[in-house]
Write an enzyme that holds these catalytic residues in place. Structure first.
Site, PDB file in Angstrom:
ATOM      1  N   LYS A   1      32.048  38.988  45.784  1.00 60.72           N
ATOM      2  CA  LYS A   1      31.778  38.621  47.448  1.00 60.72           C
ATOM      3  C   LYS A   1      31.301  40.464  47.987  1.00 60.72           C
ATOM      4  O   LYS A   1      32.077  40.879  48.094  1.00 60.72           O
ATOM      5  CB  LYS A   1      32.390  37.732  47.818  1.00 60.72           C
ATOM      6  CG  LYS A   1      31.906  37.160  49.412  1.00 60.72           C
ATOM      7  CD  LYS A   1      33.188  36.345  50.352  1.00 60.72           C
ATOM      8  CE  LYS A   1      32.790  36.655  52.247  1.00 60.72           C
ATOM      9  NZ  LYS A   1      33.671  35.150  52.371  1.00 60.72           N
TER      10      LYS A   1
ATOM     11  N   LYS B   1      27.694  36.717  46.183  1.00 54.07           N
ATOM     12  CA  LYS B   1      27.335  36.325  47.068  1.00 54.07           C
ATOM     13  C   LYS B   1      27.330  37.381  48.109  1.00 54.07           C
ATOM     14  O   LYS B   1      28.069  39.192  47.878  1.00 54.07           O
ATOM     15  CB  LYS B   1      28.341  35.818  47.894  1.00 54.07           C
ATOM     16  CG  LYS B   1      28.018  34.813  48.733  1.00 54.07           C
ATOM     17  CD  LYS B   1      29.546  34.548  49.780  1.00 54.07           C
ATOM     18  CE  LYS B   1      29.051  34.135  51.553  1.00 54.07           C
ATOM     19  NZ  LYS B   1      30.388  33.463  51.558  1.00 54.07           N
TER      20      LYS B   1
HETATM   21  C1  PBG Z   1      34.199  33.248  55.028  1.00 57.19           C
HETATM   22  C2  PBG Z   1      32.587  32.973  54.829  1.00 57.19           C
HETATM   23  C3  PBG Z   1      31.339  33.863  55.108  1.00 57.19           C
HETATM   24  C4  PBG Z   1      30.917  32.845  54.472  1.00 57.19           C
HETATM   25  C5  PBG Z   1      31.082  32.176  53.448  1.00 57.19           C
HETATM   26  N1  PBG Z   1      32.163  32.060  53.642  1.00 57.19           N
HETATM   27  C6  PBG Z   1      31.680  34.699  55.927  1.00 57.19           C
HETATM   28  C7  PBG Z   1      32.377  36.007  55.656  1.00 57.19           C
HETATM   29  O1  PBG Z   1      32.666  36.441  54.678  1.00 57.19           O
HETATM   30  O2  PBG Z   1      32.287  36.434  56.690  1.00 57.19           O
HETATM   31  C8  PBG Z   1      29.099  33.106  54.875  1.00 57.19           C
HETATM   32  C9  PBG Z   1      27.922  32.132  53.846  1.00 57.19           C
HETATM   33  C10 PBG Z   1      26.635  31.947  54.552  1.00 57.19           C
HETATM   34  O3  PBG Z   1      26.208  33.577  55.569  1.00 57.19           O
HETATM   35  O4  PBG Z   1      26.158  31.632  54.802  1.00 57.19           O
HETATM   36  N2  PBG Z   1      34.974  32.719  54.429  1.00 57.19           N
END
Ligand code: PBG
Length: 326
Positions: free
Chosen positions: A197, A250
């Site tokens: 991520k 991601k």
């Molecule tokens: C945070 C989380 C995020 C997303 C899913 N879980 C955002 C972040 O890390 O700030 C993003 C999903 C998206 O942008 O569609 N736990």
């Protein structure tokens, strides 16, 4: 006369021949549809930066799920939007009984027992600091966070979660959560690790949806540097060893090489999260008439699949399902 022996165009000459040689196809069964929930009744609140995506109260969510499942979508991922006054330093709301998220999970499981429910494990929707981990003296502390995450995961499993999605990027969390789930009798509950991520600009609309932007600093001490790919293999090896059932990348589109690297090196199913910003870009361009919405959507999703993702989390799930039904 020119002699050309290899003519790749022959395999493109007609619809029928093109279909024969087509290597990848999107299937609705590949999709997990992310959805947002909030407290209240009768609410269906469109997210400004994500047209056609809503925050639902439990009653409207259940109605929406009827439509979602009728379209053939078999998996959803739920995210809670908590009011500011429910948030605190320790994300206590995440493990309390009888709270929004856990109640929603129970209600959904009860009405839609065949639906696979994925949940989110991270502190940010419940944290007054807006970070995925516990903040002490301006630092995101790793090991103390694990305990909170594990209790969150167990609470979600008890409420009916089928797949736990740790999105926090703390070290060691997959193994820690796995052990906690097993100790509580949930050896059947899966873990989809947010393996690679990245600290990405493409989460902007999601943070609007949840009011979950970090209150200070950024997430770069736990989310990965977009410049790195070798590090993704380290993360993948750890998640694999710690017992993950799926490895996720991601965002998806700017990280197709990472999807491919994980798919080439690991036998677990690879998932990719086609995140909020990727969705918003298509919507914005299409609403200006600058892109053909459906073609751009399908091409993006297909590229994610071609790169090696078997599972795709996407806000486009319903639209693709609708297109494929016609
Ligand atoms: C945070 C989380 C995020 C997303 C899913 N879980 C955002 C972040 O890390 O700030 C993003 C999903 C998206 O942008 O569609 N736990």
């Amino acid at each position: 006369m020119i002699q050309i022996t290899q003519r790749p165009r022959r395999n493109r000459k007609s619809e029928a021949v093109r279909a024969l040689v087509e290597e990848n196809k999107l299937a609705v069964s590949d999709f997990i549809f992310p959805m947002f929930v909030l407290d209240g009744h009768g609410i269906k609140d469109e997210i400004k930066s994500m047209p056609s995506i809503y925050r639902f109260s439990v009653d409207t969510l259940l109605e929406e799920l009827r439509e979602v499942t009728d379209l053939g979508i078999k998996s959803v991922c739920l995210f809670p939007n908590y009011a500011e006054n429910k948030k605190d330093k320790y994300a206590t709301e995440s493990t309390k009984d009888n709270t929004l998220y856990l109640n929603v999970l129970r209600a959904v499981k009860d009405k839609f027992p065949d639906l696979a429910i994925m949940t989110d494990v991270a502190m940010d929707p419940y944290s007054s600091d807006g970070h995925d981990g516990l903040v002490e003296n301006g630092q995101i502390v790793n090991d103390a966070t694990l305990d909170i995450l594990a209790r969150m995961a167990v609470a979600q499993a008890r409420a009916g979660a089928d797949i736990i999605g740790p999105s926090d990027m703390m070290d060691g969390r997959v193994g820690y959560i796995r052990a906690a789930l097993d100790a509580d009798g949930h050896s059947n509950v899966s873990i989809m690790a947010y393996t690679a991520k990245y600290a990405s600009a493409f989460y902007g609309p999601f943070r609007d949806a949840l009011d979950s932007a970090p209150r200070f600093g950024d997430k770069k001490t736990y989310q990965m540097n977009p410049a790195n790919s070798r590090e993704a293999l380290i993360e993948a090896r750890l998640d694999y060893q710690e017992g993950a059932d799926f490895l996720m990348v991601k965002p998806a589109l700017a990280y197709l090489d990472i999807i491919k690297a994980l798919n080439d090196n690991f036998d677990l199913p690879i998932a990719a999260y086609n995140v909020s910003g990727e969705y918003a870009m298509v919507k914005a361009a299409a609403s200006n008439g600058w892109l053909d919405h459906d073609r751009a959507m399908l091409e993006m999703l297909l590229s994610i699949k071609r790169a090696g993702a078997k599972v795709i989390l996407t806000y486009f799930a319903k639209e693709v399902a609708r297109l494929q039904a016609t």
